[in-house]
Design an enzyme around this catalytic site. Structure first.
Site, PDB file in Angstrom:
ATOM      1  N   THR A   1       0.833  -1.210   0.000  1.00 44.56           N
ATOM      2  CA  THR A   1       0.000   0.000   0.000  1.00 44.56           C
ATOM      3  C   THR A   1       0.865   1.257   0.000  1.00 44.56           C
ATOM      4  OG1 THR A   1      -1.680  -1.197   1.241  1.00 44.56           O
ATOM      5  CG2 THR A   1      -1.825   1.196   1.295  1.00 44.56           C
TER       6      THR A   1
ATOM      7  N   ILE B   1       3.588 -11.533   2.834  1.00 48.56           N
ATOM      8  CA  ILE B   1       2.416 -12.144   3.468  1.00 48.56           C
ATOM      9  C   ILE B   1       2.338 -13.637   3.163  1.00 48.56           C
ATOM     10  CG2 ILE B   1      -0.091 -12.036   3.700  1.00 48.56           C
ATOM     11  CD1 ILE B   1       0.051  -9.061   3.173  1.00 48.56           C
TER      12      ILE B   1
ATOM     13  N   GLU C   1       2.245  -0.104   9.389  1.00 44.23           N
ATOM     14  CA  GLU C   1       2.832  -1.238  10.113  1.00 44.23           C
ATOM     15  C   GLU C   1       3.867  -0.678  11.086  1.00 44.23           C
ATOM     16  OE1 GLU C   1       4.559  -3.814   7.164  1.00 44.23           O
ATOM     17  OE2 GLU C   1       2.677  -4.048   6.073  1.00 44.23           O
TER      18      GLU C   1
ATOM     19  N   HIS D   1       2.198   1.841  -3.420  1.00 43.66           N
ATOM     20  CA  HIS D   1       1.169   2.410  -4.311  1.00 43.66           C
ATOM     21  C   HIS D   1       1.028   3.914  -4.066  1.00 43.66           C
ATOM     22  CE1 HIS D   1      -0.196  -1.367  -5.954  1.00 43.66           C
ATOM     23  NE2 HIS D   1      -0.406  -1.870  -4.756  1.00 43.66           N
TER      24      HIS D   1
END
Ligand code: NAD
Ligand code: ZN
Length: 342
Positions: A40, A175, A64, A43
């Site tokens: 994110t 992930i 995070e 982006h």
């Protein structure tokens, strides 16, 4: 304080001196120690079409993090200065049907930290107390910094029962790498990781994958058959966002299997619905983490021996944010951490 800011529409982020966040009576102010870079953030930095229609500058980015509580609002009783905490990056409304029923992860009015409100790539971040998670003393701070994506991994990995099952993980980004270790810890039999990038396949093997295959070269069903699967995969975790990966997973599933979809595609995906119907598959979309069952599971799995540290491969001071973002963009890395203490 210093913070990484999207100053105006367009590419780039700037390290700027900005005012410290002001906290309300229900908020917790945290001195940030370490942060993880998420897709994110890439982006938003690149200012792609999603960022251009979603982000309203100026905005402090990042979600995070791990840090230490430095101040609390007058209503806050269970956090104290000095506590080591992370934040749930989805700030929910608290008043909709799902929030009131305790299903806060299903809130339709979620505001994202570092997306819809000022985030954690800063010396200080503020969050409502209902978004703050206590860590136990002695936890590895780098692991604590990535509880948010670790939570994505755990929520997806545990979407279907995996004890004794054969699991396909599509996409070994940070992930997928963590999810590989989680399904292994949770008792999966075979864990096949599908990932085109050889550097990431190598990390997947360190995270406990039985085999890591290049989907451009290996048929996923054949990889399963070689291991001794009779029919196909019982559970698939879609963590690539790639259309071909989702189609290949559905084709490789056993009857009655479950496909948990975390990856966010950038285009529509055409699927063979006949295959889904006649195999009686369950496809389940996963967004975020369960508040706070996922956080509890992360904590107790770490305490019972789960190791996700090998997914963290690069560390930078926040002063070197450009190098940190370049590493994350390269795709040849696991998780990239920025240190805000030095
Ligand atoms: P990432 O982009 O680092 O990893 C995706 C991996 O998929 C890459 O390593 C890529 O090489 C691999 N890949 C590409 N094509 C593939 C194919 N055909 N088969 C198998 N693998 C393929 O992303 P990440 O940070 O690990 O996140 C994983 C996905 O989850 C991303 O799509 C991200 O946008 C999404 N995400 C969703 C949520 C949510 O709440 N739903 C939260 C965070 C991230
Ligand atoms: Zn809500």
């Amino acid at each position: 304080m210093l913070a990484l800011v999207k100053v105006a529409p367009g590419p780039g982020l700037e390290l700027r001196d900005v005012p410290e966040p002001v906290i309300g009576i229900n908020d917790v102010l945290v001195k940030v120690r370490r942060t993880g870079i998420c897709g994110t953030d890439l982006h938003i930095a690149a200012w792609d079409a999603w960022a251009a229609r979603t982000i309203v500058p100026p905005l402090v980015v990042g979600h995070e993090f791990v840090g230490q509580v430095v101040a609390v609002g007058s209503n806050v009783v269970d956090f104290r200065p000095g506590d080591l905490v992370s934040g749930e990056g989805h700030v929910v409304c608290g008043r909709c049907r799902h929030c009131l029923a305790g299903r806060r992860h299903l809130c339709a009015n979620t505001i994202g930290l570092g997306v819809g409100r000022d985030g954690a790539f800063a010396e200080y971040v503020a969050l409502p107390m209902t978004n703050v998670w206590h860590h136990w003393p002695g936890i590895d701070e780098e692991v604590a910094a990535i509880f948010d994506p670790f939570g994505n991994a755990v929520h997806t990995a545990l979407a279907f029962p995996v004890l004794g099952e054969d699991v396909l993980v599509s996409g070994a980004g940070p992930i997928g790498l963590m999810a590989t270790a989680v399904v292994r810890h949770a008792g999966a039999r075979f864990v096949v990781v599908s990932e085109p990038n050889p550097a990431r396949r190598a990390i997947a093997l360190r995270m406990g994958a039985t085999v890591a295959v290049d989907p451009r070269e290996r048929d996923l069903r054949e990889a399963g058959r070689e291991l001794g699967m009779v029919e196909g995969y019982d559970v698939a975790l879609e963590m690539s966002g790639n259309p071909a990966a989702l189609r290949a997973a559905i084709t490789a599933m056993a009857h009655g299997g479950g496909v948990a979809i975390l990856g966010i595609p950038t285009e529509e995906i055409a699927l063979d619905v006949n295959e889904i119907v006649f195999k009686m598959l369950t496809l389940r979309g996963i967004y975020g983490r369960e508040m706070y069952e996922t956080w509890y599971k992360m904590t107790v799995m770490l305490q019972s021996g789960l190791d996700i540290a090998p997914a963290i491969t690069h560390r930078f001071s926040f002063h070197d944010h450009e190098a940190a973002f370049a590493a994350a963009r390269s795709g040849d890395v696991g998780k990239v951490i920025m240190d805000w203490t030095a």
